[in-house]
Design an enzyme around this catalytic site. Structure first.
Site, PDB file in Angstrom:
ATOM      1  N   MET A  33       0.835  -1.202   0.000  1.00 47.00           N
ATOM      2  CA  MET A  33       0.000   0.000   0.000  1.00 47.00           C
ATOM      3  C   MET A  33       0.872   1.256   0.000  1.00 47.00           C
ATOM      4  SD  MET A  33      -2.797   0.901   2.950  1.00 47.00           S
ATOM      5  CE  MET A  33      -1.833   1.262   4.393  1.00 47.00           C
ATOM      6  N   SER A 109       3.760  -6.448   2.239  1.00 42.79           N
ATOM      7  CA  SER A 109       2.567  -5.897   2.874  1.00 42.79           C
ATOM      8  C   SER A 109       1.316  -6.461   2.180  1.00 42.79           C
ATOM      9  CB  SER A 109       2.671  -4.376   2.842  1.00 42.79           C
ATOM     10  OG  SER A 109       1.767  -3.816   3.757  1.00 42.79           O
ATOM     11  N   GLN A 110       0.389  -5.604   1.721  1.00 42.97           N
ATOM     12  CA  GLN A 110      -0.839  -6.178   1.152  1.00 42.97           C
ATOM     13  C   GLN A 110      -0.566  -6.969  -0.129  1.00 42.97           C
ATOM     14  OE1 GLN A 110      -3.416  -2.774   0.492  1.00 42.97           O
ATOM     15  NE2 GLN A 110      -2.540  -2.307  -1.510  1.00 42.97           N
ATOM     16  N   ASP A 227       6.273  -4.040  14.335  1.00 45.63           N
ATOM     17  CA  ASP A 227       5.322  -3.445  13.393  1.00 45.63           C
ATOM     18  C   ASP A 227       4.239  -2.664  14.139  1.00 45.63           C
ATOM     19  OD1 ASP A 227       3.416  -2.997  11.309  1.00 45.63           O
ATOM     20  OD2 ASP A 227       4.137  -4.780  10.270  1.00 45.63           O
ATOM     21  N   HIS A 283       7.187  -1.887  10.256  1.00 43.90           N
ATOM     22  CA  HIS A 283       6.640  -2.352   8.985  1.00 43.90           C
ATOM     23  C   HIS A 283       7.491  -1.930   7.784  1.00 43.90           C
ATOM     24  CE1 HIS A 283       3.453  -4.070   6.660  1.00 43.90           C
ATOM     25  NE2 HIS A 283       3.290  -2.965   5.958  1.00 43.90           N
TER      26      HIS A 283
END
Ligand SMILES: *[C@@H]1O[C@H](CO)[C@@H](O)[C@H](O)[C@H]1NC(C)=O
Ligand SMILES: *[C@@H]1O[C@H](CO)[C@@H](O)[C@H](O)[C@H]1NC(C)=O
Ligand SMILES: *[C@@H]1O[C@H](CO)[C@@H](O)[C@H](O)[C@H]1NC(C)=O
Length: 302
Positions: A33, A109-110, A227, A283
């Site tokens: 993202m 991530s996503q 994170d 993250h």
């Protein structure tokens, strides 16, 4: 002009064909993202690292969704994941190196859950090792931060997600809503999530998804120990909040997906295919030395 075009195509094909023999297994990235395929400070840097560690005998493709860098960046917020997956599937089919060839896949991530869905849904892809970095395999419940958006826009998205994530129009317009997982209302999540509940076989069981995941050699899930963006961080290891609680956590092995074996993860675990790794940092703060030792050396070298 035409001649020049042909010459370029010829040289490209020649290089592809002649490099093919002693090449390492190719690598495909899917960004997260607020990122893009190719920003030099993020995935561009990692692509260079892999290429140099593997002595430039590896083809690394970072998926660009939507046909341009700007669309690609926007896609991470505004193009529905099912559409993005179709786009990625088509790109791989068209790619002379990746079609009909096994590759290693790294999701960030996503991009982690999108790549897993790509493996489950696109028969053209053949993946050896799936590596997910700070992914959200069980979704998120909270959006504390939106990379590269202003504080005001981020606050706006956060409010939409908190109040109407499962409304049809939000599912259609905001990517993060499609993996919003409200543990206080599992039924609404299963009924209304237009992406995650579907690919996690929580609506119905699609046996293709199970069979395609079984073809992986390894499914490596990396969690960032510090994170503060992904909530809860256990989702990076396929864990989540216990149903009915927004504070108590459960591991993959304690979850319904595993216990009712909706995705075939039990068998993968028995076969030693599931690997959990943890790395220090917040993250996407990837330590390159750690990445080289734990990911490149163990899973990307032939
Ligand atoms: C890469 O090159 C270095 C130095 O030339 C060599 O030691 C190493 O074995 C090579 N690695 C691979 C994977 O070819
Ligand atoms: C991949 O394999 C299919 C089926 O064998 C074939 O039709 C297709 O042309 C191949 N694609 C490439 C790019 O080689
Ligand atoms: C990150 O998390 C680990 C494990 O929870 C902890 O030991 C370490 O102190 C944390 N590091 C920072 C900088 O907070």
């Amino acid at each position: 002009m035409e001649k020049l075009k042909f010459l370029i195509i010829f040289i490209t094909l020649y290089c592809v064909v002649s490099e093919d023999n002693n090449e390492n297994t190719p690598v495909v990235f899917w960004h997260g993202m607020g990122d893009s395929c190719c920003f030099p400070f993020s995935l561009g840097k990692l692509k260079k690292l892999i290429e140099s560690e593997l002595n430039h005998t590896v083809y690394v493709k970072s998926l660009e969704i939507g046909g341009s860098l700007v669309r690609d960046y926007e896609s991470s917020y505004f193009i529905h994941p099912q559409k993005q997956i179709q786009d990625a599937c088509d790109q791989i089919k068209r790619d002379p190196i990746l079609s009909n060839r096994t590759f290693n896949a790294i999701g960030f991530s996503q991009g982690s859950q999108f790549l897993r869905a790509l493996i489950q849904k696109c028969p053209a892809v053949k993946v050896k090792n799936l590596i997910t970095v700070g992914g959200q395999h069980q979704g998120v419940y909270g959006l504390p931060n939106c990379p590269s958006l202003t504080e005001k826009s981020c606050e706006y998205l956060r409010q939409i997600l908190n109040f109407a994530a499962y409304a049809g129009w939000v599912q259609n317009f905001l990517v993060q809503a499609t993996y919003w997982h409200d543990p206080m209302n599992e039924d609404a999540y299963k009924a209304k999530s237009t992406f995650l509940a579907e690919i996690n076989n929580e609506k119905t069981v699609n046996n293709d998804y199970i069979n395609r995941l079984q073809t992986l050699e390894k499914f490596v899930m990396i969690k960032f120990a510090n994170d503060t963006i992904v909530q809860p961080v256990e989702t990076s290891w396929f864990g989540f909040y216990k149903p009915g609680s927004s504070s108590e956590l459960q591991t993959l092995e304690e979850s319904e997906i595993f216990l009712k074996d909706r995705l075939g993860l039990k068998k993968m675990k028995e076969d030693g295919k599931i690997v959990f790794l943890s790395t220090e940092g917040n993250h996407m703060q990837i330590n390159l030395k750690w990445f080289t030792e734990n990911v490149i050396n163990n899973y990307l070298r032939d």
